[in-house]
Design a protein around this motif. Sequence first.
Motif, short mmCIF file in Angstrom:
data_model
loop_
_atom_site.label_atom_id
_atom_site.label_comp_id
_atom_site.label_asym_id
_atom_site.label_seq_id
_atom_site.Cartn_x
_atom_site.Cartn_y
_atom_site.Cartn_z
N THR A 1 3.99 -8.53 5.90
CA THR A 1 2.44 -7.67 5.67
C THR A 1 2.21 -7.36 4.06
N VAL A 2 3.46 -6.69 3.55
CA VAL A 2 3.52 -6.47 2.03
C VAL A 2 3.43 -7.80 1.30
N VAL A 3 4.04 -8.55 1.28
CA VAL A 3 4.02 -9.79 0.69
C VAL A 3 2.38 -10.30 0.57
N TRP A 4 1.80 -10.12 1.75
CA TRP A 4 0.62 -10.89 1.76
C TRP A 4 -0.50 -9.97 1.30
N LEU A 5 -0.40 -8.65 1.22
CA LEU A 5 -1.16 -7.78 0.34
C LEU A 5 -1.09 -7.96 -0.79
N VAL A 6 0.11 -8.28 -1.47
CA VAL A 6 0.20 -8.45 -3.05
C VAL A 6 -0.28 -9.87 -3.44
N TYR A 7 -0.04 -10.69 -2.22
CA TYR A 7 -0.67 -12.03 -2.71
C TYR A 7 -2.27 -12.16 -2.89
N ARG A 8 -2.81 -11.31 -2.03
CA ARG A 8 -4.25 -10.96 -1.94
C ARG A 8 -4.76 -10.37 -3.10
N GLY A 9 -4.03 -9.24 -3.24
CA GLY A 9 -4.65 -8.13 -3.87
C GLY A 9 -3.86 -7.86 -5.55
N GLY A 10 -3.16 -8.94 -5.74
CA GLY A 10 -2.34 -8.61 -7.09
C GLY A 10 -1.40 -7.34 -6.99
N PRO A 11 -0.50 -7.28 -8.20
CA PRO A 11 0.34 -6.16 -8.29
C PRO A 11 -0.23 -4.81 -7.78
N GLN A 12 0.60 -4.01 -7.10
CA GLN A 12 -0.09 -3.04 -6.51
C GLN A 12 1.11 -1.62 -6.55
N THR A 13 0.70 -0.54 -6.42
CA THR A 13 1.77 0.57 -6.26
C THR A 13 2.29 0.58 -4.85
N GLN A 14 3.53 1.04 -4.70
CA GLN A 14 3.95 1.15 -3.38
C GLN A 14 2.96 2.14 -2.48
N ARG A 15 2.34 3.14 -3.14
CA ARG A 15 1.57 4.13 -2.34
C ARG A 15 0.40 3.27 -2.00
N ARG B 1 7.86 6.16 2.19
CA ARG B 1 9.23 5.70 2.50
C ARG B 1 9.42 4.57 3.09
N ASN B 2 8.70 4.25 3.83
CA ASN B 2 8.99 2.82 4.74
C ASN B 2 9.01 1.84 3.79
N VAL B 3 7.82 2.06 2.86
CA VAL B 3 7.45 0.67 2.06
C VAL B 3 8.60 0.76 0.83
N THR B 4 9.13 1.71 0.55
CA THR B 4 10.21 1.69 -0.28
C THR B 4 11.12 0.78 0.41
N ALA B 5 11.55 0.97 1.49
CA ALA B 5 12.72 0.36 2.33
C ALA B 5 12.31 -1.19 2.41
N LEU B 6 11.08 -1.60 2.53
CA LEU B 6 10.76 -3.09 2.70
C LEU B 6 10.55 -3.49 1.46
N VAL B 7 10.19 -2.95 0.41
CA VAL B 7 10.28 -3.66 -0.92
C VAL B 7 11.80 -3.67 -1.41
N ARG C 1 3.96 6.60 -15.31
CA ARG C 1 5.33 6.49 -15.50
C ARG C 1 6.12 6.83 -13.97
N ARG C 2 5.34 7.64 -13.26
CA ARG C 2 5.95 7.64 -11.98
C ARG C 2 5.82 6.54 -11.12
N ALA C 3 4.80 5.67 -11.22
CA ALA C 3 4.49 4.55 -10.28
C ALA C 3 5.16 3.21 -10.66
N LEU C 4 5.37 2.45 -9.68
CA LEU C 4 5.97 1.17 -9.81
C LEU C 4 4.89 0.11 -9.27
N LEU C 5 4.90 -0.90 -9.79
CA LEU C 5 4.08 -2.04 -9.43
C LEU C 5 4.91 -3.03 -8.72
N VAL C 6 4.50 -3.21 -7.59
CA VAL C 6 5.13 -4.50 -6.68
C VAL C 6 4.19 -5.81 -7.16
#
Lengths: 158, 158
Positions: free
Chosen positions: A47-61, A72-78, A96-101
């Motif tokens: 699900t994570v991979v698919w969203l990034v594939y479709r929507g481009g780099p994104q914040t975990q939030r 927290r769950n997304v952190t673990a999945l990533v 600077r708080r955020a990370l792009l997946v």
Amino acid sequence: MNGIHNVRGDCPEFPAVLERVFAFAASVQQYMEAGLAGHGLSRARATVVWLVYRGGPQTQRALAQAIGVTARNVTALVDGLEESGFVRRVAHPEDRRALLVQLTDQGRAVTAGLAAEYERHSAYLFAGLPDEQVRQFVATMDMVMGRLTQVATAIEGR
Amino acid sequence: MNGIHNVRGDCPEFPAVLERVFAFAASVQQYMEAGLAGHGLSRARATVVWLVYRGGPQTQRALAQAIGVTARNVTALVDGLEESGFVRRVAHPEDRRALLVQLTDQGRAVTAGLAAEYERHSAYLFAGLPDEQVRQFVATMDMVMGRLTQVATAIEGR
DNA sequence: GAACATTGTGTATGCCATTCACTATGTATA
DNA sequence: TATACATAGTGAATGGCATACACAATGTTC
């Protein structure tokens, strides 16, 4: 809120329709997860991979909100996806708080292959059916899905 | 084994049918689990309860085979169901190794209520649709389900 | 009676998902 | 500007689902 009333429950031509819908859903999910497992992905990670594939780099939030799970769950999945080489965390250019997946080349390749595989299967699954029937099938799914969310929110509000 | 071939993949009228089927399946499962949660059951535990409700007292081994999970897993599920008062373990009359899983009165009552609830919802979900459409919908689901298992076994044998 | 199969469970492990607490950073406010 | 509040990510702990492996008790077969 009314309308949830026995309309077809006693009709002998539709024995346990919902039960069969449940069976169908289970069957579909099982098939889907089997395909994903063949490429080293679980449902949650895919699900994570698919969203990034479709929507481009994104914040975990953003991913958490899109999926409907905890941040927290997304952190673990990533974490898992990063370890297996599907994605990469890069610094957000402005926050600077955020990370792009971001997908790695491998991640992009696997996802594209998966999409192609499902596309092929999809053609087979509905092969031979008149276009009209497929269209109506999709339409019925959409309608039922809409009503499902209605019922769900009705349950929510007790 | 052939037949898995691009038949409709390039038809613009059916954009990502399988993707929508996946969404439908996810939606259905979410709805189902919400209903179960309202009665204190998870999907996995409800499967056990439902099988016992339908098939009468059964061996844990039989349940494991019916569900398609490990015997060890059923032990854990029945542990939980026993603790929450849905089922009871009784000695098998002939085989001293085996235990029969039996519904308690509470378990039977909850299951019956759940079935009635789903029956009501089912009537609502398909209300207003011509009988013919519902019948065809079920038929299409059955057909797709059949082909899904074909594809799954094809994947199995690589 | 000995070899083998079956039933259930203890132990350990892994994934998914949650809650709570905390740090670091951003934003608005007085 | 200093203070208060909001947001992004993660550590720690917990719980459910599911697996593999090992083992005791019981059944079956030769």
